[in-house]
Design a protein around this motif. Structure first.
Motif, PDB file in Angstrom:
ATOM      1  N   LEU A  69     -11.969  -5.868  -7.319  1.00 32.42           N
ATOM      2  CA  LEU A  69     -11.607  -4.350  -7.699  1.00 32.42           C
ATOM      3  C   LEU A  69     -12.148  -3.785  -9.055  1.00 32.42           C
ATOM      4  CD1 LEU A  69      -7.860  -3.846  -6.505  1.00 32.42           C
ATOM      5  CD2 LEU A  69      -9.872  -3.337  -5.467  1.00 32.42           C
ATOM      6  N   PRO A  70     -12.573  -2.664  -9.254  1.00 31.59           N
ATOM      7  CA  PRO A  70     -12.886  -2.237 -10.768  1.00 31.59           C
ATOM      8  C   PRO A  70     -11.781  -2.222 -11.465  1.00 31.59           C
ATOM      9  CG  PRO A  70     -13.906  -0.879  -9.041  1.00 31.59           C
ATOM     10  CD  PRO A  70     -12.967  -1.656  -8.459  1.00 31.59           C
ATOM     11  N   ALA A  71     -12.255  -2.961 -12.691  1.00 33.91           N
ATOM     12  CA  ALA A  71     -10.793  -3.214 -13.832  1.00 33.91           C
ATOM     13  C   ALA A  71     -10.258  -1.940 -14.112  1.00 33.91           C
ATOM     14  CB  ALA A  71     -11.446  -3.610 -14.904  1.00 33.91           C
ATOM     15  N   THR A  72     -10.943  -0.814 -13.792  1.00 35.06           N
ATOM     16  CA  THR A  72     -10.132   0.838 -14.322  1.00 35.06           C
ATOM     17  C   THR A  72      -9.425   1.497 -13.231  1.00 35.06           C
ATOM     18  OG1 THR A  72     -12.322   1.893 -14.028  1.00 35.06           O
ATOM     19  CG2 THR A  72     -11.658   0.910 -16.068  1.00 35.06           C
ATOM     20  N   SER A  73      -9.598   0.599 -11.918  1.00 35.69           N
ATOM     21  CA  SER A  73      -8.932   1.252 -10.749  1.00 35.69           C
ATOM     22  C   SER A  73      -7.332   1.451 -10.864  1.00 35.69           C
ATOM     23  CB  SER A  73      -9.659   0.795  -9.576  1.00 35.69           C
ATOM     24  OG  SER A  73      -9.076  -0.471  -9.257  1.00 35.69           O
ATOM     25  N   ASP A  74      -6.829   2.202 -10.018  1.00 36.50           N
ATOM     26  CA  ASP A  74      -5.371   2.404 -10.030  1.00 36.50           C
ATOM     27  C   ASP A  74      -4.899   0.937  -9.363  1.00 36.50           C
ATOM     28  OD1 ASP A  74      -5.278   4.748 -10.979  1.00 36.50           O
ATOM     29  OD2 ASP A  74      -4.867   5.679  -9.108  1.00 36.50           O
ATOM     30  N   GLU A  75      -5.597   0.494  -8.529  1.00 39.87           N
ATOM     31  CA  GLU A  75      -5.018  -0.712  -7.621  1.00 39.87           C
ATOM     32  C   GLU A  75      -5.234  -2.111  -8.622  1.00 39.87           C
ATOM     33  OE1 GLU A  75      -5.132  -2.968  -3.206  1.00 39.87           O
ATOM     34  OE2 GLU A  75      -6.330  -1.372  -3.821  1.00 39.87           O
ATOM     35  N   ALA A  76      -6.163  -2.051  -9.371  1.00 37.05           N
ATOM     36  CA  ALA A  76      -6.499  -3.167 -10.387  1.00 37.05           C
ATOM     37  C   ALA A  76      -5.187  -3.047 -11.528  1.00 37.05           C
ATOM     38  CB  ALA A  76      -7.790  -3.065 -11.059  1.00 37.05           C
ATOM     39  N   ALA A  92       0.954  -1.209  -0.011  1.00 37.25           N
ATOM     40  CA  ALA A  92       0.053  -0.025  -0.047  1.00 37.25           C
ATOM     41  C   ALA A  92       0.826   1.337  -0.106  1.00 37.25           C
ATOM     42  CB  ALA A  92      -0.925  -0.126   1.265  1.00 37.25           C
ATOM     43  N   ASN A  93       2.064   1.294   0.617  1.00 39.92           N
ATOM     44  CA  ASN A  93       2.989   2.460   0.608  1.00 39.92           C
ATOM     45  C   ASN A  93       3.336   2.750  -0.420  1.00 39.92           C
ATOM     46  OD1 ASN A  93       4.589   4.480   2.533  1.00 39.92           O
ATOM     47  ND2 ASN A  93       6.257   3.153   1.499  1.00 39.92           N
ATOM     48  N   VAL A  94       3.885   1.797  -1.542  1.00 33.96           N
ATOM     49  CA  VAL A  94       4.397   2.185  -2.625  1.00 33.96           C
ATOM     50  C   VAL A  94       3.347   2.480  -3.490  1.00 33.96           C
ATOM     51  CG1 VAL A  94       6.689   0.729  -2.328  1.00 33.96           C
ATOM     52  CG2 VAL A  94       4.731  -0.302  -3.315  1.00 33.96           C
ATOM     53  N   LEU A  95       2.253   1.863  -3.683  1.00 34.86           N
ATOM     54  CA  LEU A  95       1.238   2.076  -4.412  1.00 34.86           C
ATOM     55  C   LEU A  95       0.604   3.502  -4.167  1.00 34.86           C
ATOM     56  CD1 LEU A  95      -1.221   1.401  -6.426  1.00 34.86           C
ATOM     57  CD2 LEU A  95      -2.346   0.682  -4.406  1.00 34.86           C
ATOM     58  N   PHE A  96       0.525   3.766  -2.955  1.00 32.83           N
ATOM     59  CA  PHE A  96       0.107   5.230  -2.410  1.00 32.83           C
ATOM     60  C   PHE A  96       1.415   6.375  -3.030  1.00 32.83           C
ATOM     61  CE2 PHE A  96       0.447   8.738   0.804  1.00 32.83           C
ATOM     62  CZ  PHE A  96      -0.627   9.243   0.498  1.00 32.83           C
ATOM     63  N   ALA A  97       2.460   6.006  -2.956  1.00 32.85           N
ATOM     64  CA  ALA A  97       3.426   6.784  -3.556  1.00 32.85           C
ATOM     65  C   ALA A  97       3.252   7.205  -4.766  1.00 32.85           C
ATOM     66  CB  ALA A  97       4.794   6.611  -2.982  1.00 32.85           C
ATOM     67  N   TRP A  98       3.048   6.165  -5.695  1.00 28.17           N
ATOM     68  CA  TRP A  98       2.856   6.283  -7.046  1.00 28.17           C
ATOM     69  C   TRP A  98       1.594   7.063  -7.634  1.00 28.17           C
ATOM     70  CZ3 TRP A  98      -1.256   3.717 -10.121  1.00 28.17           C
ATOM     71  CH2 TRP A  98      -1.136   3.787 -11.446  1.00 28.17           C
ATOM     72  N   ARG A  99       0.351   6.873  -6.810  1.00 34.02           N
ATOM     73  CA  ARG A  99      -0.711   7.609  -6.928  1.00 34.02           C
ATOM     74  C   ARG A  99      -0.674   9.059  -6.526  1.00 34.02           C
ATOM     75  NH1 ARG A  99      -5.857   4.879  -4.119  1.00 34.02           N
ATOM     76  NH2 ARG A  99      -6.962   6.025  -5.493  1.00 34.02           N
ATOM     77  N   LEU A 100       0.159   9.406  -5.785  1.00 31.34           N
ATOM     78  CA  LEU A 100       0.476  10.779  -5.385  1.00 31.34           C
ATOM     79  C   LEU A 100       1.661  11.472  -6.153  1.00 31.34           C
ATOM     80  CD1 LEU A 100       0.558  11.327  -1.534  1.00 31.34           C
ATOM     81  CD2 LEU A 100      -1.115  12.087  -3.108  1.00 31.34           C
ATOM     82  N   GLU A 101       1.837  10.649  -7.338  1.00 35.88           N
ATOM     83  CA  GLU A 101       3.007  10.949  -8.157  1.00 35.88           C
ATOM     84  C   GLU A 101       4.322  11.387  -7.724  1.00 35.88           C
ATOM     85  OE1 GLU A 101       1.331  14.232 -10.433  1.00 35.88           O
ATOM     86  OE2 GLU A 101      -0.190  13.013 -11.371  1.00 35.88           O
ATOM     87  N   LEU A 102       4.614  10.799  -6.477  1.00 34.40           N
ATOM     88  CA  LEU A 102       5.899  10.902  -5.700  1.00 34.40           C
ATOM     89  C   LEU A 102       7.084   9.834  -6.240  1.00 34.40           C
ATOM     90  CD1 LEU A 102       4.752  11.007  -1.883  1.00 34.40           C
ATOM     91  CD2 LEU A 102       5.381  12.875  -3.521  1.00 34.40           C
ATOM     92  N   ILE A 103       6.704   8.910  -7.137  1.00 35.62           N
ATOM     93  CA  ILE A 103       7.588   7.871  -7.784  1.00 35.62           C
ATOM     94  C   ILE A 103       6.929   7.670  -9.222  1.00 35.62           C
ATOM     95  CG2 ILE A 103       8.425   6.974  -5.780  1.00 35.62           C
ATOM     96  CD1 ILE A 103       6.678   4.395  -6.317  1.00 35.62           C
ATOM     97  N   THR A 104       7.638   7.428 -10.237  1.00 35.94           N
ATOM     98  CA  THR A 104       7.182   7.019 -11.456  1.00 35.94           C
ATOM     99  C   THR A 104       6.758   5.650 -11.409  1.00 35.94           C
ATOM    100  OG1 THR A 104       9.113   6.266 -12.124  1.00 35.94           O
ATOM    101  CG2 THR A 104       8.608   8.790 -12.412  1.00 35.94           C
ATOM    102  N   LYS A 105       5.880   5.232 -12.226  1.00 38.60           N
ATOM    103  CA  LYS A 105       5.433   3.763 -12.687  1.00 38.60           C
ATOM    104  C   LYS A 105       6.745   3.023 -12.803  1.00 38.60           C
ATOM    105  CE  LYS A 105       1.712   2.586 -14.570  1.00 38.60           C
ATOM    106  NZ  LYS A 105       0.577   2.376 -15.493  1.00 38.60           N
ATOM    107  N   GLU A 106       7.826   3.488 -13.454  1.00 43.45           N
ATOM    108  CA  GLU A 106       9.041   2.599 -13.548  1.00 43.45           C
ATOM    109  C   GLU A 106       9.560   2.250 -12.222  1.00 43.45           C
ATOM    110  OE1 GLU A 106      13.369   2.517 -16.078  1.00 43.45           O
ATOM    111  OE2 GLU A 106      11.602   4.091 -16.272  1.00 43.45           O
ATOM    112  N   GLU A 107       9.425   3.227 -11.195  1.00 43.50           N
ATOM    113  CA  GLU A 107      10.041   3.267 -10.061  1.00 43.50           C
ATOM    114  C   GLU A 107       9.024   2.278  -9.054  1.00 43.50           C
ATOM    115  OE1 GLU A 107      12.568   7.515  -9.011  1.00 43.50           O
ATOM    116  OE2 GLU A 107      10.284   7.411  -9.042  1.00 43.50           O
ATOM    117  N   LEU A 108       7.622   2.193  -9.321  1.00 38.37           N
ATOM    118  CA  LEU A 108       7.145   1.670  -8.552  1.00 38.37           C
ATOM    119  C   LEU A 108       7.328   0.009  -9.138  1.00 38.37           C
ATOM    120  CD1 LEU A 108       4.242   0.866  -7.191  1.00 38.37           C
ATOM    121  CD2 LEU A 108       3.180   1.415  -9.211  1.00 38.37           C
ATOM    122  N   PHE A 109       7.471  -0.160 -10.486  1.00 42.33           N
ATOM    123  CA  PHE A 109       7.704  -1.397 -10.863  1.00 42.33           C
ATOM    124  C   PHE A 109       9.072  -2.195 -10.305  1.00 42.33           C
ATOM    125  CE2 PHE A 109       9.659  -4.347 -14.335  1.00 42.33           C
ATOM    126  CZ  PHE A 109       8.416  -4.858 -14.372  1.00 42.33           C
TER     127      PHE A 109
END
Length: 234
Positions: A197-204, A154-171
């Motif tokens: 989860l809804p298929a279009t959600s960030d977490e999905a 949840a911590n890294v997912l949250f950081a990505w959703r806040l644009e604190l890290i890029t998707k590449e960094e999340l990966f």
């Protein structure tokens, strides 16, 4: 009072017609003299002013007008609207920025609440049992480990959703976390939750990316796990 307000508006927009000045002054007084102004009031006055600017742009030149005069007037009016009326004018890009900030603020509050609840569950096995929605039976120790793995994710997912890290960094973070066998167990045990989860959600979206990464890691013919897989485009 009406004449005073008209003079004040005229000092900011000297190129407006008398009728235009009267309409804007009346709109301001109608709000300011009777009640507390709202954002809708400011937008209404904003539209009144921009309406006059647009009218100036559409107005045909007369023989008495100097070449380019009307365009010059309109340009000056636009400059005054932007530079002299910050309380009335709300540029669209600024509005979008505020909406984004509001969303981020709500995300932060939601994450704070989630982490607070999770922290209580980690401290109290009886509360941890309430969080146990995994697809397998686990003892108290493993349940707490799963909950901690969930907090890491949840911590890294949250950081990505806040644009604190890029998707590449999340990966990259997820690829490292997947080297831990307990995190792998947690991921498999929480599969049912992600399926709801809804298929279009960030977490999905991140869940699908992680599932594909697991497949790539399992099928890779190299011990250099840190080079396996490619992050999807943002």
């Amino acid at each position: 009072m009406g004449r005073l307000m008209q003079d004040m508006v005229s000092s900011v927009y000297p190129d407006f017609s008398v009728r235009s000045l009267q309409e804007i002054s009346t709109a301001i007084l109608d709000v300011g003299m009777h009640r507390e102004p709202t954002r809708q009031d400011a937008l209404r006055i904003h539209r009144e002013i921009l309406g006059q600017v647009e009218a100036s742009l559409r107005e045909p030149e007369t023989p008495r007008a100097r070449p380019g005069r009307m365009r010059g007037v309109a340009g000056r009016l636009l400059a005054r609207v932007r530079d002299r009326s910050p309380l009335l004018v709300r540029p669209w890009h600024a509005g979008q920025a505020r909406l984004a900030d509001t969303r981020k603020t709500r995300l932060i509050e939601q994450q704070r609440l989630s982490m607070d609840l999770l922290g209580k569950a980690l401290d109290d096995p009886e509360l941890a049992a309430v969080f146990d929605t995994f697809d397998r039976e686990v003892d108290d120790t493993r349940r707490r480990q799963y909950l901690f793995a969930n907090a890491m994710y949840a911590n890294v997912l949250f950081a990505w959703r806040l644009e604190l890290i890029t998707k590449e960094e999340l990966f990259g973070y997820l690829r490292g976390m997947l080297q831990n066998p307990i995190f792998r167990e947690y991921w498999d045990a929480s599969r049912g939750l992600r399926a709801s989860l809804p298929a279009t959600s960030d977490e999905a979206e991140v869940g699908r990316m992680t599932d594909q990464l697991i497949t790539d890691l399992d099928e890779a013919d190299t011990d250099e796990w840190w080079i396996v897989g490619h992050a999807p485009d943002e």
